[in-house]
Design an enzyme around this catalytic site. Structure first.
Site, PDB file in Angstrom:
ATOM      1  N   ASP A 130       0.827  -1.206   0.000  1.00 58.73           N
ATOM      2  CA  ASP A 130       0.000   0.000   0.000  1.00 58.73           C
ATOM      3  C   ASP A 130       0.868   1.266   0.000  1.00 58.73           C
ATOM      4  OD1 ASP A 130      -1.955   1.897   0.424  1.00 58.73           O
ATOM      5  OD2 ASP A 130      -2.326   1.331   2.510  1.00 58.73           O
ATOM      6  N   ASP A 312      -1.861   6.085  -4.901  1.00 63.69           N
ATOM      7  CA  ASP A 312      -2.124   5.156  -3.806  1.00 63.69           C
ATOM      8  C   ASP A 312      -2.486   3.762  -4.330  1.00 63.69           C
ATOM      9  OD1 ASP A 312      -2.975   3.810  -1.568  1.00 63.69           O
ATOM     10  OD2 ASP A 312      -4.542   5.227  -1.012  1.00 63.69           O
TER      11      ASP A 312
END
Ligand SMILES: *[C@@H]1O[C@H](CO)[C@@H](O)[C@H](O)[C@H]1NC(C)=O
Ligand SMILES: *[C@@H]1O[C@H](CO)[C@@H](O)[C@H](O)[C@H]1NC(C)=O
Ligand SMILES: *[C@@H]1O[C@H](CO)[C@@H](O)[C@H](O)[C@H]1NC(C)=O
Length: 427
Positions: A130, A312
């Site tokens: 992530d 992201d």
């Protein structure tokens, strides 16, 4: 350790056997996509998408709390604010019944995951990489609730390099649950890359929103400013310890052959040069768009300009400020508001836009029609749901959160060495 599927077995074997080296510089980690927000019949998984929005909201709420504590309020983007915990029941009417039903649904997982190991005895975990957060957590052997069942669990007793630290890790979720646990250090390995004394949390409580998923936990790859542990994230530790040469990692996210490359870029996966853009490092995010260069285009026309973007990998979709996204959809023929609470829009399925692009002042990086389209509103509907939604996550006035729906179209490079994000064309 209980292994759940042959796919995972294969991935774990890859991580522990000789690591493939490309160009002698870095290390490739095979990652895979579990699923999408489109159901098998081609329709949009509305419940899964709302659950995703709630999860994204709470992840970034936690990031902003960490940022405020670590760097002070001056680090915030203009207009950014820590929001209350996003709450499924209060924010999204009519969802409660469906929410309960969806917890048993294993088909909604949306992330790019791959294998890591923790501890002297290499305890395996299956992890979501992530770039939108900075901490590592996995389930603990002490998580005995049903939400942890079927997951790999960290056992400190089995690792001679394990150490308990002070403090507690916690992220709140709107279903009343949270992800929380004590703080530990241990050796963490991703493919051949090792960080000793890496901070992480073996969580004893796991939000029900993670229950049905094959993923065990999350490994954050953003800047230390977002860390709740106030410690170096995995990749930064590995770089500081010299187990990875370059402070650069890169993603290819695709239907097959997806890869996270640690310590450089894999030139086999992209063509041409990499277009780099400086990161606004104050924010802790992989945030680019300085100098009013970033814009959203439909064809050759800039429909929204002067934006900031956070890249992201842990976010499936693309979020923009509601008013800017409304402006954007005015340029998409036949588009309509679909769900005003969450901010989803639709467009005709026979006219899915194939000319939407982001530009940071260089090339226009186009989102394919397939990546713009989340599926039909229902199996027989002629309207399809768009991957760009207008929803305020509290990240700032002109800030767009750019997730996998964009990243799938490019080779994306994250460089701590240059404090830059780069994009190149996929081969
Ligand atoms: C689990 O709980 C036991 C008993 O309290 C403790 O000794 C152990 O350190 C805990 N393990 C983790 C990973 O928190
Ligand atoms: C780990 O060791 C501690 C102390 O010996 C013990 O209390 C605990 O039950 C053990 N935990 C597990 C999961 O084996
Ligand atoms: C969510 O909102 C509902 C309705 O406002 C409230 O009753 C409930 O306590 C909230 N839950 C959480 C976890 O905040």
């Amino acid at each position: 350790m209980f292994i759940k599927s042959s796919l995972i077995t294969l991935a774990l074997v890859m991580s522990t056997s000789a690591t493939p080296l490309v160009g002698g510089l870095g290390t490739a980690v095979a990652i895979e996509k579990r699923n999408t927000l489109t159901k098998d019949d081609g329709s949009f998984d509305h419940t899964g998408a709302i659950r995703q929005v709630v999860r994204d909201s709470n992840k970034h709420r936690r990031n902003l709390l960490n940022l405020e504590r670590n760097e002070g309020i001056q680090a915030f983007n203009e207009g950014a604010h820590v929001r209350p915990v996003a709450n499924l029941t209060s924010s999204f009417t009519g969802l409660t019944a469906r929410q309960a039903e969806s917890l048993t649904d294993e088909g909604n997982d949306v992330y790019w995951a791959g294998p890591i190991s923790i501890g002297s005895n290499k305890q395996p975990f299956y992890i979501d990489f992530d770039t939108g957060s900075s901490d590592l957590w996995v389930p603990s052997v002490n998580c005995t609730s049903s939400t942890c069942s079927g997951k790999h669990k960290y056992n400190d007793n089995a690792s001679t390099t394990s150490a308990r630290k002070s403090g507690q890790f916690s992220i709140s979720y709107g279903d009343g649950s949270s992800v929380s646990g004590p703080v530990y250090t241990d050796t963490v390995t991703v493919a051949g890359v090792t960080a000793k004394g890496q901070y992480f949390s073996p969580v004893t409580q796991l939000s029900s929103s993670f229950a049905g998923e094959k993923m065990d936990g999350i490994l954050g790859m953003a800047y230390p400013a977002l860390s709740q542990f106030r410690q170096s994230p995995f990749f930064n530790s590995a770089k500081a310890q010299g187990t990875v040469k370059a402070g650069v990692f890169a993603f290819k996210l695709a239907k097959s052959g997806s890869e996270l490359y640690l310590g450089g870029t894999n030139s086999k996966l992209y063509t041409g040069s990499i277009e780099y853009h400086s990161v606004n490092t104050g924010s802790g995010f992989w945030q680019i768009g300085s100098g009013n260069t970033a814009k959203v285009l439909v064809g050759s026309k800039a429909v929204v300009s002067n934006i900031q973007t956070i890249i992201d990998s842990g976010t499936t979709l693309i979020y923009g400020p509601p008013s800017q996204v409304a402006t954007f959809y005015k340029s998409i023929p036949g588009s309509q508001v679909y769900d005003s609470k969450t901010g989803f829009y639709t467009f005709p399925c026979n006219a899915v836009p194939s000319n939407v692009a982001f530009s940071w002042g260089g090339k226009s990086w186009t989102i394919s029609a397939a990546n713009m389209n989340l599926g039909r509103v229902s199996s027989k509907s002629t309207q399809c749901v768009g991957a760009i939604l207008g929803h305020d996550l509290g990240l700032g006035k002109d800030v767009w959160l750019v997730g996998d729906s964009f990243m799938k179209n490019v080779y994306s490079v994250f460089s701590f060495d240059q404090n830059a994000v780069g994009f190149a064309s996929l081969k």
